[in-house]
Motif scaffolding. Structure first.
Motif, PDB file in Angstrom:
ATOM      1  N   THR A   1      -6.836  12.047   5.159  1.00  0.00           N
ATOM      2  CA  THR A   1      -6.125  12.434   4.062  1.00  0.00           C
ATOM      3  C   THR A   1      -6.570  12.232   2.895  1.00  0.00           C
ATOM      4  O   THR A   1      -7.916  11.536   2.643  1.00  0.00           O
ATOM      5  N   GLU A   2      -5.507  13.460   1.535  1.00  0.00           N
ATOM      6  CA  GLU A   2      -5.773  13.394   0.897  1.00  0.00           C
ATOM      7  C   GLU A   2      -3.509  12.461   0.479  1.00  0.00           C
ATOM      8  O   GLU A   2      -3.442  13.841   0.653  1.00  0.00           O
ATOM      9  N   TYR A   3      -4.350  12.114  -1.233  1.00  0.00           N
ATOM     10  CA  TYR A   3      -2.693  12.064  -0.935  1.00  0.00           C
ATOM     11  C   TYR A   3      -3.354  11.047  -2.390  1.00  0.00           C
ATOM     12  O   TYR A   3      -4.185  10.674  -3.257  1.00  0.00           O
ATOM     13  N   ARG A   4      -1.745  10.657  -3.296  1.00  0.00           N
ATOM     14  CA  ARG A   4      -1.887  10.220  -4.904  1.00  0.00           C
ATOM     15  C   ARG A   4      -1.100   8.915  -5.349  1.00  0.00           C
ATOM     16  O   ARG A   4      -0.373   8.508  -4.107  1.00  0.00           O
TER      17      ARG A   4
ATOM     18  N   PHE B   1       0.717  -1.203   0.263  1.00  0.00           N
ATOM     19  CA  PHE B   1      -0.132  -0.170  -0.303  1.00  0.00           C
ATOM     20  C   PHE B   1       0.953   0.948  -0.047  1.00  0.00           C
ATOM     21  O   PHE B   1       0.672   2.279  -0.522  1.00  0.00           O
ATOM     22  N   PHE B   2       1.799   1.530   0.926  1.00  0.00           N
ATOM     23  CA  PHE B   2       3.041   2.510   0.842  1.00  0.00           C
ATOM     24  C   PHE B   2       3.886   2.658  -0.052  1.00  0.00           C
ATOM     25  O   PHE B   2       4.042   4.016  -0.753  1.00  0.00           O
ATOM     26  N   SER B   3       3.919   1.648  -0.751  1.00  0.00           N
ATOM     27  CA  SER B   3       4.824   1.543  -1.936  1.00  0.00           C
ATOM     28  C   SER B   3       4.127   2.343  -2.983  1.00  0.00           C
ATOM     29  O   SER B   3       4.488   2.863  -4.830  1.00  0.00           O
ATOM     30  N   ILE B   4       2.871   2.345  -3.724  1.00  0.00           N
ATOM     31  CA  ILE B   4       1.763   3.361  -4.618  1.00  0.00           C
ATOM     32  C   ILE B   4       1.265   4.010  -4.256  1.00  0.00           C
ATOM     33  O   ILE B   4       1.465   5.168  -4.983  1.00  0.00           O
ATOM     34  N   ILE B   5       1.337   4.873  -2.968  1.00  0.00           N
ATOM     35  CA  ILE B   5       1.982   6.266  -2.910  1.00  0.00           C
ATOM     36  C   ILE B   5       2.675   7.185  -3.160  1.00  0.00           C
ATOM     37  O   ILE B   5       3.987   6.470  -3.581  1.00  0.00           O
TER      38      ILE B   5
ATOM     39  N   GLU C   1       5.416  10.023   2.645  1.00  0.00           N
ATOM     40  CA  GLU C   1       5.983   9.835   3.931  1.00  0.00           C
ATOM     41  C   GLU C   1       5.040  10.447   4.570  1.00  0.00           C
ATOM     42  O   GLU C   1       4.369  10.427   6.088  1.00  0.00           O
ATOM     43  N   ARG C   2       4.190  11.577   4.496  1.00  0.00           N
ATOM     44  CA  ARG C   2       2.933  12.538   4.600  1.00  0.00           C
ATOM     45  C   ARG C   2       1.851  11.506   5.872  1.00  0.00           C
ATOM     46  O   ARG C   2       1.731  11.096   6.693  1.00  0.00           O
ATOM     47  N   THR C   3       1.925  10.606   4.263  1.00  0.00           N
ATOM     48  CA  THR C   3       0.655   9.603   4.575  1.00  0.00           C
ATOM     49  C   THR C   3       1.063   8.439   5.675  1.00  0.00           C
ATOM     50  O   THR C   3      -0.160   7.331   6.431  1.00  0.00           O
ATOM     51  N   ARG C   4       2.094   7.864   6.004  1.00  0.00           N
ATOM     52  CA  ARG C   4       2.564   7.248   6.903  1.00  0.00           C
ATOM     53  C   ARG C   4       2.655   7.713   8.026  1.00  0.00           C
ATOM     54  O   ARG C   4       2.564   6.850   8.947  1.00  0.00           O
ATOM     55  N   GLN C   5       3.345   9.097   8.420  1.00  0.00           N
ATOM     56  CA  GLN C   5       3.661   8.939   9.692  1.00  0.00           C
ATOM     57  C   GLN C   5       1.753   9.271  10.372  1.00  0.00           C
ATOM     58  O   GLN C   5       1.364   9.144  11.061  1.00  0.00           O
ATOM     59  N   LEU C   6       0.533  10.105   8.907  1.00  0.00           N
ATOM     60  CA  LEU C   6      -0.829   9.885   9.685  1.00  0.00           C
ATOM     61  C   LEU C   6      -1.713   8.603  10.050  1.00  0.00           C
ATOM     62  O   LEU C   6      -2.033   9.110  11.146  1.00  0.00           O
ATOM     63  N   VAL C   7      -0.273   8.159   9.560  1.00  0.00           N
ATOM     64  CA  VAL C   7      -1.643   6.537  10.097  1.00  0.00           C
ATOM     65  C   VAL C   7      -1.469   6.273  10.984  1.00  0.00           C
ATOM     66  O   VAL C   7      -1.111   5.766  11.797  1.00  0.00           O
ATOM     67  N   GLN C   8       0.343   5.938  10.910  1.00  0.00           N
ATOM     68  CA  GLN C   8       1.641   5.734  12.521  1.00  0.00           C
ATOM     69  C   GLN C   8       0.432   6.903  13.407  1.00  0.00           C
ATOM     70  O   GLN C   8       0.508   6.087  14.938  1.00  0.00           O
ATOM     71  N   ARG C   9       0.281   7.622  13.405  1.00  0.00           N
ATOM     72  CA  ARG C   9      -0.493   8.544  14.860  1.00  0.00           C
ATOM     73  C   ARG C   9      -1.735   8.108  14.943  1.00  0.00           C
ATOM     74  O   ARG C   9      -2.399   7.848  16.038  1.00  0.00           O
TER      75      ARG C   9
END
Length: 663
Positions: free
Chosen positions: A210-213, A180-184, A190-198
């Motif tokens: 959040t919003e991401y590509r 999942f993180f590899s396709i972002i 990194e921003r999305t990973r931090q939000l998920v960890q939080r």
């Protein structure tokens, strides 16, 4: 009968019970003896519990109710009714509810009457749940929403078909967190990973939005997703589950990006009108950094040729390649499909810029080799149209391996090309207007110079005539000769104004500043205009003022004073004119205030413009050049001029000039 069932009978007298009514009652009814054996039961109870015979068997209550833990408690409660004679109204169970009432014979409890209501069967509940889930799936599908669920204990990452499609993954591909993180998109990862960890921390409350590509795993398509989720924790704060939804917002994000891009492009196009090459270069660079990998812009000539004007590449290391490609852009009409849009005015979208297509567009083997080096995978050619003609062509290329232009990209490129075309059309009109103004100024300059010679001769002849007249002739002429001389002076002033306008337009308004005194010059001008003030019926109020020394051009400053004072007399006829001079620090301030007709607010902005007028030319005459020339003179001396006015309350003109010469 219903009332009789709700209110227990006084004794167990079966003959008095209306058996048919009991049999057809909508609620389950059973009559039970002291051994908790069923004496009678009705159709409703038989249907609820699968009792098929209408006979009144002496079966035990334990055989009637479901065999589960709750039934044992129910039987115990029923035995308590037999023992105490106290009923219980309703006992809620998983499958229904039961009410039990004692039947007495005297003071003795001889039996029980049970009323039974059952909730929908588990099958019905399951069907209702299935219907609800299907409705939820339909709602999510209609909203283009995908769902996902993550089990941290097993590492299982489940996605529905919509989420798989948004991730650009085949339906049978098994997802996990790392995939999942590899396709972002790298810029959002990194921003999305931090939000998920939080969100996986209990202190955060578990919320995630959040919003991401993402870059599709299989199709390579870039998509914008809006994601929401929630993490669930046990009492010890351990993560139990993480689930949420994803929504495709690519269309909205692309629309927002397109609006920002077009706004920035419009700003660049509006900055200047006299440097087309520079602006087009900046537009090409903006396009290469936003909507394509490289961009080439050519402006068409009258003969149909397309000279290169601007080119830019997103990667600085590839800049020399796109600049080299400029040598191969065909210029002659009909030599390449690349120029078809110049003649037809139609755009072309080449979704797949294959080797075969490249060969068709190449003008030489060297050009084809350069195309292969640049390796564009998708190309758009868009004509720049405006004013009913094609001004040139834009070539936009995408080189990312999976980037392909679509109709939305083409619409954006066409809008950009339209705005660039409008800018080029405005540039053409501006150049034509500038040339027309130049021709006009040149004509004014030539005409003014040509008129100066006969006017000078005419003034000289008037002066000689005035000297040679005898007293008798002077008396017979009366005021005719002075009037003629004043008209010549007026004509000379108009010619001088036209000559000044031509000088200003050509940038040749020269100044010869010297150290001078302002109040003395002002009194000299007022004395020279005394006859003008007398004819207008204006009294000039200029109190005694100390000398004010500065570094100015006396002839040009004289011209400004004459314009302001003569205007005050013209538009404030019959009323006083107030003149003041003051010094503040390094500046001097001159104010000329009349009490005349004033100026309407809508006319103030154009008062100092060339040929600008605030009153009728028919009633007040003049060319409307005096204030324009005065403003140019004052600003050339590093000063400023402004006006404050109200209709019927007069006008106040303020001139501020520096005392010291400019550095």
């Amino acid at each position: 009968m219903n009332g009789a069932l709700e209110e227990p009978a006084s004794r167990l007298d079966l003959e008095t019970v209306q058996l048919e009514v009991v049999w057809n009652a909508p609620i389950g009814i059973a009559l039970v003896d002291q051994r908790l054996q069923v004496v009678r039961f009705n159709r409703a109870l038989a249907g609820l519990h699968g009792l098929r015979s209408r006979a009144w068997p002496g079966m035990s209550l334990a055989e009637v109710f479901p065999a589960e833990e709750a039934t044992r408690e129910l039987l115990w409660r029923i035995q308590q009714v037999l023992a105490t004679g106290r009923p219980f109204p309703w006992l809620e169970l998983e499958w229904g509810r039961v009410s039990c009432h004692p039947l007495h014979e005297g003071l003795e409890v001889v039996g029980l009457c049970l009323y039974v209501e059952e909730v929908p069967e588990p099958k019905l509940a399951r069907e209702a749940l299935q219907v609800s889930e299907e409705r939820l799936r339909m709602s999510l599908a209609s909203a283009s929403i995908g769902t996902w669920d993550y089990n941290p204990a097993t590492g299982e990452f489940l996605c529905d078909s919509r989420t798989q499609a948004l991730f650009g993954a085949p339906p049978d591909l098994r997802m996990d967190c790392e995939r999942f993180f590899s396709i972002i998109h790298p810029e959002d990862r990194e921003r999305t990973r931090q939000l998920v960890q939080r969100a996986e921390s209990p202190e955060s409350g578990g919320g995630y939005e959040t919003e991401y590509r993402v870059i599709g795993i299989q199709d390579g398509v870039e998509r914008w997703l809006s994601a929401q989720g929630r993490a669930w924790f046990d009492e010890q704060g351990q993560l139990l589950r993480f689930s949420g939804t994803v929504l495709d917002i690519t269309h909205r994000k692309r629309a927002e990006a397109s609006a920002r891009f077009l706004s920035e492009a419009s700003r660049l196009l509006a900055e200047r009108l006299d440097r087309a090459e520079e602006i087009l270069e900046r537009v090409a660079r903006l396009a290469a950094s936003s909507i394509c990998t490289y961009c080439i812009i050519g402006v068409a000539r009258a003969d149909g040729r397309l000279p290169r004007v601007a080119a830019a590449h997103r990667e600085p290391s590839q800049e020399h390649l796109v600049q080299a490609a400029l040598r191969f852009v065909p210029q002659a009409p009909g030599t390449s499909p690349l120029l078809e849009g110049v003649h037809t005015g139609k755009s072309a979208l080449i979704r797949e810029f294959t080797q075969e297509v490249r060969q068709r567009y190449a003008v030489s083997p060297e050009h084809l080799a350069l195309m292969n080096t640049l390796d564009a995978h998708s190309v758009m050619t868009v004509p720049m149209r405006a004013g009913g003609k094609v001004h040139g062509m834009m070539i936009l290329a995408a080189c990312a391996p999976r980037r392909r232009f679509d109709d939305q990209d083409l619409s954006l490129a066409e809008e950009l090309a339209h705005r660039v075309g409008m800018s080029l059309e405005n540039l053409r009109l501006y150049e034509e207007a500038r040339q027309a103004v130049g021709l006009r100024d040149e004509f004014l300059s030539v005409a003014s110079h040509e008129l100066k010679t006969p006017l000078t001769s005419l003034k000289l002849q008037h002066a000689l005539i005035a000297k040679s007249l005898t007293p008798e002739c002077r008396a017979s002429l009366g005021a005719r000769l002075p009037k003629a001389m004043r008209q010549v002076e007026r004509l000379t002033t108009l010619v001088d104004s036209l000559l000044d306008v031509s000088r200003i337009g050509a940038g040749r308004l020269g100044l010869e500043p010297i150290e001078m005194e302002l109040t003395g010059l002002l009194r000299e001008v007022m004395e020279r205009l005394s006859e003008v003030f007398a004819q207008a019926g204006c009294r000039v109020d200029f109190p005694a003022t100390p000398p004010v020394h500065g570094y100015w051009d006396p002839l040009r400053l004289d011209q400004v004073l004459v314009n302001l004072l003569s205007n005050a007399a013209k538009y404030g006829a019959g009323k006083p004119i107030h003149v003041r001079v003051a010094v503040e620090g390094e500046w001097t301030r001159l104010t000329v205030r009349d009490e005349g007709i004033g100026i309407a607010p809508g006319d103030l902005p154009r008062l100092f413009s060339r040929f600008g007028r605030a009153v009728s030319e028919r009633h007040y005459g003049g060319l409307g050049l005096g204030l324009f020339i005065s403003k140019q003179i004052v600003e050339a001396m590093q000063g400023s001029i402004r006006v404050e006015s109200e209709p019927s309350r007069g006008s106040t003109f303020t001139v501020e000039l520096p005392l010291c010469p400019p550095a």
